[in-house]
Design an enzyme around this catalytic site. Structure first.
Site, PDB file in Angstrom:
ATOM      1  N   SER A  46     -10.866   0.956   5.924  1.00 52.59           N
ATOM      2  CA  SER A  46     -10.225   1.256   4.833  1.00 52.59           C
ATOM      3  C   SER A  46      -9.850  -0.268   4.043  1.00 52.59           C
ATOM      4  CB  SER A  46      -8.798   1.900   4.902  1.00 52.59           C
ATOM      5  OG  SER A  46      -9.236   3.335   5.215  1.00 52.59           O
ATOM      6  N   SER A  86      -9.560   3.354   2.218  1.00 47.10           N
ATOM      7  CA  SER A  86      -8.161   3.874   1.625  1.00 47.10           C
ATOM      8  C   SER A  86      -7.577   2.900   0.678  1.00 47.10           C
ATOM      9  CB  SER A  86      -7.584   4.606   2.368  1.00 47.10           C
ATOM     10  OG  SER A  86      -6.723   3.869   3.602  1.00 47.10           O
ATOM     11  N   LYS A  97       0.862  -1.254  -0.186  1.00 52.14           N
ATOM     12  CA  LYS A  97       0.179  -0.185  -0.089  1.00 52.14           C
ATOM     13  C   LYS A  97       0.651   1.438   0.032  1.00 52.14           C
ATOM     14  CE  LYS A  97      -3.868   2.007   2.552  1.00 52.14           C
ATOM     15  NZ  LYS A  97      -4.985   1.624   3.632  1.00 52.14           N
TER      16      LYS A  97
END
Length: 493
Positions: free
Chosen positions: A181, A157, A79
């Site tokens: 997220s 996210s 990520k």
């Protein structure tokens, strides 16, 4: 013949260990998928093809995995909020681009953990600015687009990770979850997302984050693949016992017990039988914002409840009154967390997007007293939540509050409205972070086709467990998968 990206991670692992597949072959195939699809879908912020091939070649040269390399040769991604030594970390922000670019010398602990498990990173999966929004759009990058309808958001996210998994650019991917997220983009993209209990993982335990909110966890197409990646995210001693510095209310399971639960649809060591499941549409934002779940969200919830009942489980309503202190307290904590951004230069702060500037600006005005009062209110909410769910093996909630909206729906200029829109989109997730509970989202139905979504849009449910209840959630998800068969559905290309 089934193509490599159509096979499960569990199957790919067997092929790699058995010699019918090689790390280089698998890596080249998934890099080809990324090259073909990423410009259209925006799953990756950075692709490190040369480094991935070098890593795969080195693994292949070793012949067989070393002891403990549970995920040997399997492709994954980092990520873009995490550091990988030598690779720029963009944080989805113009404030970390160009002359402000940040290239770390040391990798984040979760990156090191997965490297030790033998994964091959193909690059950085897209994330919104500093991971705050529940959608993966921004001024610094092209939006992460939903593979089922590229005009719609992929959520956030961990939006890039979910897109990569749903579109077959990765067999699975790790994400982080501070307010939903992992679960939000997984639900939006029709895949499985698991937020572990606070304290389960040493690399991303949540204990060291503001209010204990942020934990790392897996995203995958199948329940078993989700469990396989979770196995690799648990830090263990050579004897298989868990090695983490924090106390979990219930002990972590033995090695492979998570995968066993996902493969068998049963909790290891528990006699077969019905689970007691609470049914709820409660949102902690009720009374603070107008939380009115869309018909599609309620239909998915009802379908999930019906499927669980059909599997023989005992379901009963779980009623809970709104907590007026939750909304103000969570906002205070969220903004206070944003205040820690290590940027003070006004010109660089101006590069942040309006939502982030608002969060940082308001957060830096929060007094110590206000923060302590917010933490006290959220701790009370956590205690009440644990008491309410204690009688149940799991609680079933809607996955999202609405069908993922079109890209650009979230207001880019009015941060107060933007925050409210995010809460209306995903009203059922942040409270689980506050309580430190495990939760898993799974798809249960698809909406009717439209011109931009010819296969429909996935809608799902969220199963919430007791602390340390990952085995139960994986077993229930596996049972649902056996009857709903969502891995057989793939987004159009």
């Amino acid at each position: 013949m089934t193509e490599i990206h159509e096979r499960t991670a569990v199957d790919l692992r067997e092929g790699l260990l058995g010699g019918s597949l090689s790390p280089v072959e698998v890596t080249e195939h998934f890099l080809g998928r990324v090259a073909a699809l990423n410009d259209r879908l925006g799953a990756f912020a950075t692709v490190t093809a040369d480094a991935a091939l070098a890593r795969a070649t080195a693994l292949e040269g070793a012949g067989q995995p070393r002891d403990g390399e549970l995920l040997w040769g399997l492709p994954s991604g980092d990520k873009d909020l995490w550091d990988r030594a030598g690779v720029p970390t963009g944080f989805g922000s113009r404030a970390f681009a160009g002359r402000h670019a940040y290239v770390p010398e040391i990798s984040t602990d979760i990156v090191e953990q997965l490297d030790a498990m033998g994964v091959v990173s193909l690059g950085k999966t897209a994330a919104p600015e500093l991971g705050f929004p529940a959608y993966t759009e921004g001024l610094a990058f092209a939006p992460a687009r939903n593979p089922w309808d590229p005009t719609r958001t992929a959520g956030g996210s961990s939006g890039g990770a979910a897109v990569a998994v749903a579109a077959g650019m990765l067999p699975f991917a790790p994400g982080s979850d501070g307010g939903g997220s992992i679960r939000i983009p997984a639900a939006a993209c029709g895949v499985v997302g698991l937020k572990p209990s606070r304290g389960l993982l040493a690399a991303g335990s949540g204990v060291d984050s503001a209010g204990g909110l942020v934990v790392n966890g897996p995203i995958a197409r199948t329940t078993a693949d989700t469990a396989l990646l979770l196995e690799g995210m648990v830090t263990r001693h050579p004897d298989g016992s868990a090695a983490y510095p924090f106390t979990l209310r219930q002990p972590v399971g033995p090695r492979w017990s998570y995968l066993a639960a996902a493969l068998d649809g049963a909790v290891p060591g528990r006699a077969p039988g019905a689970f007691r499941i609470g049914v709820s549409t409660f949102s902690s934002w009720d009374g603070f914002y107008d939380i009115t779940p869309a018909p599609e969200a309620l239909a998915a919830h009802q379908a999930g409840v019906a499927a669980l009942a059909g599997l023989g489980h005992d379901l009963e309503p779980l009623v809970r009154e709104p907590d007026a202190a939750y909304g103000p307290a969570f906002r205070t904590l969220w903004m206070a967390g944003a205040s820690a951004l290590p940027i003070d230069d006004p010109d660089r702060l101006d590069l942040l997007e309006p939502l982030t500037q608002w969060l940082v600006g308001v957060g830096r005005k929060v007094s110590a007293r206000e923060l302590l009062e917010a933490l006290r209110a959220l701790s009370a909410f956590e205690r009440t939540t644990l008491e309410r769910i204690a009688p149940y093996d799991a609680v079933v909630l809607p996955g999202l509050g609405m069908v993922p909206p079109e890209i650009g729906w979230f207001d880019a200029e009015d941060p107060e409205l933007n925050f409210e829109q995010q809460c209306r989109f995903t009203p059922y997730t942040s409270m689980i972070n506050v309580a430190g509970l495990p939760a898993i989202t799974v798809p249960v139905l698809w909406t009717d086709p439209t011109p931009t979504a010819p296969a429909g849009m996935p809608m799902g449910i969220q199963l919430v467990g007791r602390p340390g209840g990952e085995h139960t959630l994986l077993a229930l998800a596996a049972q649902l998968e056996s009857v709903l068969r969502w891995p057989e559905r793939r987004p159009p290309e």
